[in-house]
Scaffold this motif. Structure first.
Motif, PDB file in Angstrom:
ATOM      1  N   HIS A 274      -1.500   8.621  12.820  1.00  0.00           N
ATOM      2  CA  HIS A 274      -2.207   7.450  12.296  1.00  0.00           C
ATOM      3  C   HIS A 274      -3.715   7.552  12.472  1.00  0.00           C
ATOM      4  O   HIS A 274      -4.465   7.102  11.603  1.00  0.00           O
ATOM      5  CB  HIS A 274      -1.652   6.175  12.935  1.00  0.00           C
TER       6      HIS A 274
ATOM      7  N   PHE B 164       5.427  10.028   6.345  1.00  0.00           N
ATOM      8  CA  PHE B 164       4.479   8.918   6.213  1.00  0.00           C
ATOM      9  C   PHE B 164       4.142   8.593   4.752  1.00  0.00           C
ATOM     10  O   PHE B 164       3.664   7.504   4.466  1.00  0.00           O
ATOM     11  CB  PHE B 164       3.233   9.160   7.080  1.00  0.00           C
TER      12      PHE B 164
ATOM     13  N   SER C 242       3.602   4.495   6.061  1.00  0.00           N
ATOM     14  CA  SER C 242       2.236   4.007   6.305  1.00  0.00           C
ATOM     15  C   SER C 242       1.186   4.533   5.324  1.00  0.00           C
ATOM     16  O   SER C 242       0.116   3.944   5.193  1.00  0.00           O
ATOM     17  CB  SER C 242       1.814   4.340   7.739  1.00  0.00           C
TER      18      SER C 242
END
Ligand SMILES: C[S@@+](CC[C@H](N)C(=O)[O-])C[C@H]1O[C@@H](n2cnc3c(N)ncnc32)[C@H](O)[C@@H]1O
Length: 256
Positions: A139, A203, A207
């Motif tokens: 992230h 991902f 996200s």
């Protein structure tokens, strides 16, 4: 945000379904009347609820038409509902609200959690899991890249990642006054991935969605290539070439 890419999400279904299994194992109700799977996605978590509660009315709720399409294909006999959790209320016979990997997407999710718990009857349970991985390399790299990206003039730049979750103490102070029991815990999963590229694929199904949906096809390709390079630098192969994706997650089960 554009609609979810449901097929991308289910690429890692076994790994993604482990947290809802662990969450459901801590829900103490044996014979709930009505169980609602909030943010049911493609139906993987709903399927667990149907297995555990064959006598209950189980309903899957999601805001994404793509996700709901897949969920309905998977569980044709189950009822699915398109709604936004932010302005949805359970009816009086709902005994379990189950929410795996969804509340992190809701603005001001703590207020929504409290409202939903308040709406449950005595003995009803609100069971929640959220990724707590905003400080993981996966992230941090997404944020860094999005912040330094040469967005075209006038482009609607997506927020660079989700905000951090409040501390467990904040959830306790918020929810304990309106429940008889609350169980709060973290689990850190170490998902064995075939290689670093698989982390990018993971991902892409979650996200990265807000960033990717703000780019055109060429931009998406460029962004993913740059992200893949960074991920390969941060997640080194083990002796057999596989990589471990460290994934902390936050859980609670609150009983009214
Ligand atoms: C990461 S998926 C979780 C899917 C599934 N529950 C699981 O355990 O794997 C999150 C889901 O929440 C849905 N979602 C996000 N925000 C929502 C909202 N405000 N209302 C309803 N669903 C929402 C998304 O469409 C997506 O299907």
């Amino acid at each position: 945000m554009e609609d979810w890419n449901a097929r991308q999400y289910i690429k890692f279904e076994d790994e993604r379904t482990r947290p809802p299994r662990d969450l459901l194992a801590q829900v103490p109700l044996e014979r709930p009347r009505r169980v609602v799977d909030l943010g049911c996605g493609p139906g993987n978590s709903t399927e667990l609820l149907l297995e555990r509660y064959p006598h209950a009315e189980v309903i899957g709720l999601d805001s994404s038409p793509n996700m709901l399409r897949l969920a309905r294909e998977r569980l044709p006999r189950c009822e699915f509902l398109q709604a936004d959790i932010a302005n949805w209320w359970p009816d009086a016979t709902t005994d379990v609200l189950f929410a795996n990997a969804v509340f992190q997407w809701l603005p001001d999710h703590t207020a929504v959690l409290r409202r939903l718990l308040e709406a449950l009857p005595e003995g009803g349970a609100l069971a929640v899991q959220m990724p707590d991985n905003t400080q993981e390399p996966s992230h941090i790299l997404q944020r860094e890249l999005a912040e330094s990206w040469p967005w075209p003039k006038g482009a609607v730049v997506p927020p660079a990642g989700r905000g951090e979750l409040p501390l467990p103490e904040a959830y306790y102070d918020l929810l304990k006054p309106i429940c008889s029991h609350i169980d709060i815990w973290h689990s850190v999963y170490q998902h064995v991935m075939p290689n670093a590229q698989a982390i990018v694929e993971w991902f892409k199904g979650s996200s990265l969605q807000p960033i990717l949906s703000a780019l055109d096809a060429a931009g998406r390709e460029k962004f993913l290539a740059a992200y893949a390079e960074k991920v390969a630098g941060a997640y080194k192969p083990r002796f057999d070439g596989k990589v471990l994706l460290r994934f902390p997650r936050f859980f609670f089960v609150a009983v009214r």
